[in-house]
Structure formats: C-alpha cells, structure tokens
Scaffold this active site. Structure first.
Site, mmCIF file in Angstrom:
data_model
loop_
_atom_site.group_PDB
_atom_site.id
_atom_site.type_symbol
_atom_site.label_atom_id
_atom_site.label_comp_id
_atom_site.label_asym_id
_atom_site.label_seq_id
_atom_site.Cartn_x
_atom_site.Cartn_y
_atom_site.Cartn_z
ATOM 1 C CE1 TYR A 145 -2.069 3.061 3.499
ATOM 2 C CE2 TYR A 145 -2.718 3.303 1.788
ATOM 3 C CZ TYR A 145 -2.798 4.194 2.743
ATOM 4 O OH TYR A 145 -3.726 4.855 2.932
ATOM 5 C CG ASP A 231 -3.345 -3.370 7.920
ATOM 6 O OD1 ASP A 231 -2.614 -1.948 7.782
ATOM 7 O OD2 ASP A 231 -4.321 -3.366 7.888
ATOM 8 C CB ILE A 233 -6.835 -3.174 6.838
ATOM 9 C CG1 ILE A 233 -8.215 -2.292 6.777
ATOM 10 C CG2 ILE A 233 -7.124 -3.198 5.865
ATOM 11 C CD1 ILE A 233 -7.769 -0.696 6.738
ATOM 12 C CE LYS A 278 -9.047 0.613 3.192
ATOM 13 N NZ LYS A 278 -8.632 1.995 2.219
#
Lengths: 473, 444
Positions: A145, A231, A233, A278
């Site tokens: 990312y 992570d 997410i 998300k």
C-alpha cells in the site's frame, strides 16, 4: 527566514508519488454519469460502496444510536464528556466480537488488549513509534500500500526495507526473499525491528497462505528482538476460498500443538491492526484499532492514542451497530456476496479486453497484469501506459511502481467504489483502448496507431483546460 | 530522553519513546485523578467521596446543546434518502468538510466579537487540541530543539509537546509579583537558558486565556511577545482553547487582532490552536483546529492531520450546529454569563474561607493562593498540603508544581465541571478545613 522542521520540508509524506497524482487528476476531471460522462473514472480508491443500504436501513431502525440516546433516554452529556483513552467499553467489546466473527470465531480477542485509534493510518504509525527507533527498519513484502511510505516513515523516522515478491509464485513471500531483505537491511546498517504484512494483501487482493504465515512466525521466533505486525484491515472482504487465516489463528494453533508455555514470548511480539474503513465502508468515521497481547505495547499505545482518539459520538453509534449480532451476521454474509459478484464482473470485463489478473479471493481491487501492453519491460514504459490510461482512457488506476512492485506492468484496479454501470463503462473504455493500441486484442501494434496515441496524450498533458480534454475523448 | 523502565522480557525491545516517562503520567496531576476514580463523590451514593476539582470541563451549558439537538435532528442523522449518509461515511478528505470549516471560522470570529477575521481555507482540523499542539511541534521544531512556554502551564503539555516529538520545553518563569504576567525579561532569560544548553529555540507557545491562571493576556504583553518572536525570528503558537470562556467579551484580545492591526506583517510566524472541548464542553468529540497564517504550515499540517482526522459524523453534526447563527450567538452569550456567575460564586466562597485567588477573567478554574498555609515555602510543603486536601478534605485540586509554577502554594481549582450544589459542598468543606486549621494554630 522562517524555518520549519526537516519533517515539514522533506518528501517523506510521499505525496509526490503517482498514487496521489492520479488522485489529483481525477479531482480535476471527475466522472459523473450525468454531468461529466467523459470524465476520469476513479479506480484508484479502495473504498467499499457496495453495502451502504444495509447500514442505512439499520440506522433507520435504530434512531437512538445516532440520536445520543440509550433506551430512549438521552446520554448526550455522558458521550460529550467521554474522552477516556481506554475507549468506550461497550464499543471495544462489540469490536472484538466483530473481529472474532470475521474469523469464524476460530480466535477471540480480549477487549482489554485493544487500543482504539483514529483509523488504521494512526494505528500503524503508533505501532512504529512503540516498536522502533528513528533509523531502524521494518521489512515489508512488495507490492505494498503506497500510504505506508508516509504512515510508517514520515514522523517516526523508521525505514522500510522491501521483501521482493514476484509473479513467479503469485507474489507469495518466500524464505529466500525474506532472508535477502534482511541481508539488505544489514548492508544498509539498519537494525530490523520486525516484519509488517497486510493480510489480505493490498494491492494483491489475496489472503496469505498458512505456510507463508508460519514462515513469518518462524522468522520472528528465530529473531527474538523482532515483531510481526499483521494489518488485517481487509479481513472482512474475503469472498471466496481459500478462507482467511489470521496470524492469531496460526499462533493459537502452534501454541496448542506445542502444549508448552510461550517460552519465546511470541504472543508478545505479534500485533494486529484493524479498521472499519474497508469492511464497513466507513473511512470518514476514523475507526482503527491495535490488538496486542503485549501489555507494555498496549499501555504505551493507549497513551499515544490521545493524539488520535475516536469521537465518542462515533464509538457509541458503532457499539450499538456492531453489538447487534443479527445485523453483523447478515451484513458480513451479504457484503461478501456482493464483493464476489463485483470482482467477477471486473475479472470478466478485463478478460474481454484480453487482460488477465492475479487470481484473488479478497479485497476491493484486483492486481491486473498489463505487461503485454508495455512497449518495453521497464518502469518508464509502465508510467507511459499509466498516463495513457489516466488521460486517454480516463481511468485512474494505480501503477505497480507506486506500490514498489519490482516487476513493471502490474496495476491495482478497484471495483467496489462505483456503480455496476460505471464499472461496465470502464471496461468498455479499456477494451476500446486495447483494441486501438494493439490493432487487436492479441498484442500487435501498428506504427500509425502508436503515433496517433503519442500525439493525443502529449496534447492532453499540455492542455490545462478540462473542457478540451472532454471534447477530445 | 526520559527514564527507562525495566522490562519483564528483556529480549522484547520496544522503542525509547514507548518505555520513557515523558508521557508525564506519573505527575501528581494524574495521581489526584486516580484518587478520585477510586472514591468519586456522588450526591446520593457516596456523599463523602472525593469531589473532582482537577478536571477543566465545562458542564454548565449542556442544556443549550441538548435543546439544539432536539430541535435539529438532521444534525445527528443524515436526512431522508439520498446519498447523505454514504457521502458522509466516505468523506475522509484531510481538508475537512467545507461547511464545517466555514462554520468553525465564523464561530471563532464571533467569540472574538468579530474583531478578527478567519479564512476557512486556513483551518486545519485535528482530533482535539492535544493533536493540534503535537502536530505543530512536529512541524515547527526538530528533535532536540526547544519551545519556550510560560509557567505555570497545563501539565498535559509535557506529553503533548515533548513525548513523541523529542522537542524540549524551556520555561518562561512568571510569578505573583506582577500577577504572573509574561515579561520581556523572562522571555530573554528563557531564550538564553535554552542557548546555554545548546538548544535551538523554535517557538514561543502561549495559552491565552491562560490555563491554569484563568486570565487573558493583556494587549501590551501580546505586542511585546510578538515583537520578541519577530526579533528572534521564531514562531508563535497561541493556544486559544479558552477564548470562548472569557466572562466579559471585550476583555479577550486574540493574537489574530494584533496581527490584523499590523496588516499581517510577519503573520507567517503565527499559528492559533483552538478546540471545542472547553467552550462547547465536547471533549469526547475530539474537535481541534490549527489556524495558521503560514501557507507551508497549513499544507503540511493538513497532510499530517491524516493521523488524526475528526470523524466525519462529528464534523457533520457540528457544521450544522455552528452555522446556526441564532444558536451560536445565544450560546456564546449565555455560556459566558453562567461561567462568570460560577466564578464569582467560588471566589466569594473562598474569600469567606480566608483564601485569596488571582483576579481572573476567564476559563473554567481559578488560581488559588494557599501559600500562607504552607508549613514550608517549598515544593514539599505544597505537596504536603495538597495531600491533606485530597485525603482529608476530599477535594482533588491541582498543585502548582504539576503546572511547573516556580512559586509554591498555588493551586488550580475547577468550578465548571459540577453542579452548583456540589460546588457549595466543596466550598463548605474548604471553610471547615480552614476553620479547623485556625483552631489548631491557636491551640484549641
């Protein structure tokens, strides 16, 4: 002369990268099906817009949650004054329950080990402040990312050393790549404080395999001063098999198997990051969390969360929503159904344009293979192709180089932040572009086509007037 | 930087920041808080518990907010149909909701009696003033640099300005000889002090109105400070978080006014911090802002605010509320009046107990002088008295040393975070305590 800090004057905020530039171009000329049908379609933003109706209907049925009321009685005062950095107990409980539910209840989370932060942007930075000194490093698998360059490095002074992953094995993390990254850090005199992965991966849209996760846990088991950050997410966006395996599940399995005390204190060196941006599509509400079994990390991160607390108004709303188990069960299932359908539409649309992508089972985007459209296997060619796609085709997609991918020609294309019609249009435009630029969909290019295209996009880049651009298309 | 705490598992290393004590939470400011948490006063269930007078909260005007919400449900919901909820839920633009920034700019103007103008494009939003102050410090200074801060100051600054930034605070000592006003001499001394420690001074940070003094800074002093920072070519941060809590509207002078009167010459070095935690009593909603006259600072602060954005749900609520002029005009007026009344009540009450306070004109607290009561005119003496007040009188008030006051014996006492009845009770307890002290002194 008015001096500012080096942080203020350096480039580590990362906003000169193409990831943000594409965004800027979109802002100047955004697609709108009525007002600007020839504008740029935003496919560079990993947002989940597919399930708002579910949220809206819940809100309509539960007015107390947004009305500062509990059982019909006003609790406005209580909420207005609540600034305890330990977070709202009811919200933390609802959040950990939700996280467990996403993982099929194969692991559970203790609400006392959750630290609430204003988004995972804040959570990730906070973990860096807690785990590393300025000048130390974390290893991250590429592609990753683009926001991490800012989030992990800017104010903390921490370095990122890439673990290079390639298409040869679907970009999975290998022992070799991990060791190479570690050696690279040594060469650069950087002390490695750990590894950070995003699972499911952004931008790949794939879940990490059990063997990959075990590889990483083995790595930090061996290197006792290292941490592992996962992570997660996108954990609520795993729409098809293989199932999502959280790093916490791996730890649990290994612990059960070993049946011995956690002598290597592995549990204290693994930390999970989560967010509702998300899965629930609520990036504006700034809801992030750090989960850690390490009491010192939790204590320090909790105090640091003072710099980025979640609005109590929002904590209350979400404690009610996520506390409604009937709602969460239905939401999670329906959301996945819709994501799967939408991803399929993107994949088949791309196929019709002769473009393939990495087989994915999660996320809000696909990792698209446009190597065959490059005129040379270089990042310059990738940039050229990207500019054509932004300005000529009118699609803002994210070039692999902005994600630090080592292979040119890959692009991240989002599918959940627009209507089905807009996605259809995007695919139509892309197909037309491919046909035009290659003569057909089999990768054959004619000289005159090339020249035309060159002229077109050079003109576009020098033209400041949006109107001209629209007319051209 | 800071102390290192021994760890359970010496092989599990965390950063120095994580293990240092620079978060400042071991100060008496926080210890008193703990004592209260363990034995909190409650009118019915615990009438002899500790009364919290160490928390600068504004609880006197909630009815006005609640009335507004009742009459304007659209502020806390998203209207019928349409994409309103969706747009709000998706909105994570670090520029912040335009309607909210405009409302905030207008509110800040009203608080200053429209004596200064604010351009909403210069407003940067952060999750609370805590975040705003830290952010500005990251932008204006490098690790090892110094900020000059007048004493006594808000204990939280030790964490907010220093912890993760690695920046130092050098105190500008103020004392009761001139009502704790900032003097040029004190500024120069602080500056030289920093230099002698090889620290580069990057800014002066003032809180106006002052916490814990409860007094607004005089125009001439502001002019002096502005001249000083200009001479030294450094920044000025004015934390005006209590600007709406000035009891009499014409008494507060913002740095914005001074800058306007100078046609914004050298304004680029000035930055204002504001928040809705005190004036509106909404600390839980995390609404802070940086207003900077420096373009580069605005741009950078905006990008950095990614780490500390305000919930769009909350921005939506407050955009509605603060753009309602009839609401804000009334709120500012009534709130100010109620705070003034509370202030008068506590001053009278303390006076009748034989305790003098600094003559204040703002804030949610008064600066109480108990130096005549000290056994010894030292920090130890002050802490001894503080302990007595906490454990015997059962009042949590903040000792001056936790605010880095250079004169022992001063205490900050909050008056707006409780009901009038509770305040009466607190004053009674103080009166009794003082009477007993007198009796002890004369040997009864």
């Amino acid at each position: 002369m008015k001096l500012l800090s080096t942080k203020a004057t350096c480039n580590s905020h990362g906003q000169d990268s193409s990831y943000f530039l594409g965004w800027e171009e979109y802002e100047k000329n955004p697609y709108d099906n009525v007002h600007n049908p020839k504008g740029i379609i935003q496919m560079g933003l990993a947002e989940n817009q597919l399930s708002f109706d579910l949220l809206e209907s819940w809100l309509a049925k539960n007015p107390d949650a947004s009305g500062f009321k509990r059982d019909g009685k006003s609790i406005f005062r209580e909420l207005a004054l609540f600034q305890d950095y330990h977070g709202m107990p009811a919200f933390k409980q609802a959040l950990v329950d939700f996280m467990a539910e996403i993982r099929g209840n194969k692991v559970t989370f203790d609400p006392n080990h959750i630290v609430l932060t204003a988004g995972s942007t804040s959570a990730n930075e906070t973990l860096m402040f807690c785990l590393a000194e300025k000048g130390e490093a974390f290893l991250l698998p590429t592609p990753y990312y683009p926001g991490f360059d800012r989030d992990l490095k800017w104010r903390t002074g921490v370095e990122i050393v890439p673990i290079h992953c390639t298409s040869s094995n679907n970009f999975q993390v290998t022992e070799q790549a991990l060791q190479q990254a570690y050696q690279e850090a040594q060469k650069r005199n950087l002390k490695v404080k750990g590894v950070m992965v995003t699972n499911p991966s952004n931008p790949l849209g794939t879940t990490m395999s059990r063997s990959e996760l075990n590889l990483l846990v083995d790595f930090i088991k061996e290197n006792k001063d290292m941490h592992l950050i996962s992570d997660e997410i996108y954990s609520g966006t795993v729409f098809s098999s293989p199932n999502f395996i959280s790093v916490m599940e791996i730890l649990k399995d290994r612990n059960d198997f070993n049946n011995s005390k956690d002598a290597d204190n592995i549990f204290e060196r693994v930390h999970v990051v989560y967010s509702l941006s998300k899965d629930l599509g609520l990036p504006g509400f700034r809801v992030g969390a750090i989960y850690s079994e390490n009491d010192t990390v939790v204590a320090a991160a909790t105090k640091m969360s003072s710099f980025g607390l979640i609005s109590s108004q929002t904590q209350y709303l979400l404690s009610a929503m996520l506390g409604d188990k009937k709602f969460t069960k239905n939401y999670l299932a329906e959301n996945l159904k819709r994501l799967k359908k939408r991803q399929n539409k993107l994949v088949s649309g791309l196929q019709k344009a002769g473009i393939s992508c990495l087989e994915s089972n999660a996320g809000l985007f696909c990792w698209v293979d446009m190597r065959h459209l490059l005129h040379s296997n270089t990042f310059e060619a990738e940039m050229e192709l990207w500019k054509k796609i932004v300005y000529q085709v009118g699609l803002n997609i994210s070039p692999g180089s902005s994600c630090h991918c080592t292979e040119p020609g890959w692009f991240r294309v989002c599918f959940a932040n627009m209507s089905e019609e807009t996605l259809k249009l995007a695919m139509k435009r892309l197909k037309a572009f491919v046909v035009e630029s290659t003569g057909n969909v089999n990768g054959v290019t004619t000289k005159s086509t090339k020249r035309n295209l060159l002229t077109k996009w050079v003109f576009r880049l020098s033209s400041r007037d949006q109107r001209d651009q629209q007319e051209e298309r | 930087m800071g102390l290192e705490i021994e760890q359970e598992h010496p092989c599990v290393e965390l950063s120095n920041i994580a293990t240092s004590e620079t978060h400042g939470e071991n100060s008496p400011y926080f210890a008193g808080w703990k004592a209260y948490d363990e034995n909190p006063y409650h009118e019915i269930t615990n009438p002899s518990g500790v009364i919290q007078m160490g928390l600068a909260e504004n609880q006197v005007s909630f009815d006005l907010l609640e009335k507004y919400l009742e009459e304007h449900s659209e502020a806390s919901t998203w209207g019928k149909g349409g994409s309103s909820f969706r747009d709000n839920a998706l909105f994570q633009d670090y520029h912040g909701l335009k309607s909210f920034r405009k409302a905030m700019a207008s509110f800040m103007e009203k608080i200053r009696g429209n004596k200064a103008k604010f351009d909403y494009e210069r407003i940067v939003l952060t999750a609370g003033a805590t975040a705003a102050n830290e952010l500005l410090t990251f932008i204006l200074a490098n690790p090892g640099d110094a900020l000059l801060v007048p004493t006594p100051y808000y204990p939280g600054f030790d964490r907010d300005l220093r912890w993760r930034t690695g920046v130092n605070i050098i105190p500008i000592h103020c004392d009761s000889s001139n009502n704790f006003q900032i003097t040029l001499e004190a500024l120069e001394t602080a500056y030289k002090n920093a230099e002698s420690m090889n620290m580069k001074v990057k800014a002066v940070l003032i809180t106006n109105p002052s916490n814990p003094l409860g007094i607004s800074i005089q125009r001439s002093v502001l002019e002096d400070i502005l001249n000083f920072v200009t001479r030294k070519n450094i920044h000025l941060v004015s934390d005006e978080i209590y600007s709406g809590s000035v009891f009499s509207s014409h008494e507060f002078i913002s740095i914005a006014e001074i800058l306007e009167s100078r046609q914004y010459k050298d304004a680029e070095r000035c930055h204002i911090v504001y928040s809705l935690s005190k004036d509106l009593g909404l600390p839980g909603f995390r609404v802070g802002t940086i207003y900077s006259y420096n373009d580069k600072v605005v741009t950078t602060a905006r990008r950095m605010s990614s780490f500390t954005l305000i919930s769009s749900q909350t921005q939506h609520l407050l955009a509605s509320m603060l753009s309602d002029e009839s609401f804000t005009d009334n709120y500012i007026k009534v709130n100010r009046e109620r705070l003034r009344k509370r202030y008068e009540m506590i001053i009278e009450g303390l006076k009748s107990a034989g305790i003098e306070c600094l003559k204040g004109n703002a804030g949610l607290f008064c600066w109480m002088n108990m130096s005549p009561m000290l056994e010894s005119n030292t920090r130890e003496g002050e802490l001894k008295l503080w302990n007595e007040i906490l454990n015997e009188v059962k009042l949590n008030i903040s000792p001056g040393c936790s605010c880095h006051c250079s004169e022992p014996g001063w205490f900050r006492v909050c008056f707006a975070n409780m009901s009038e009845e509770t305040l009466e009770l607190a004053l009674k307890r103080i009166r009794d305590f003082m009477n007993n002290k007198d009796r002890k002194d004369i040997g009864i």
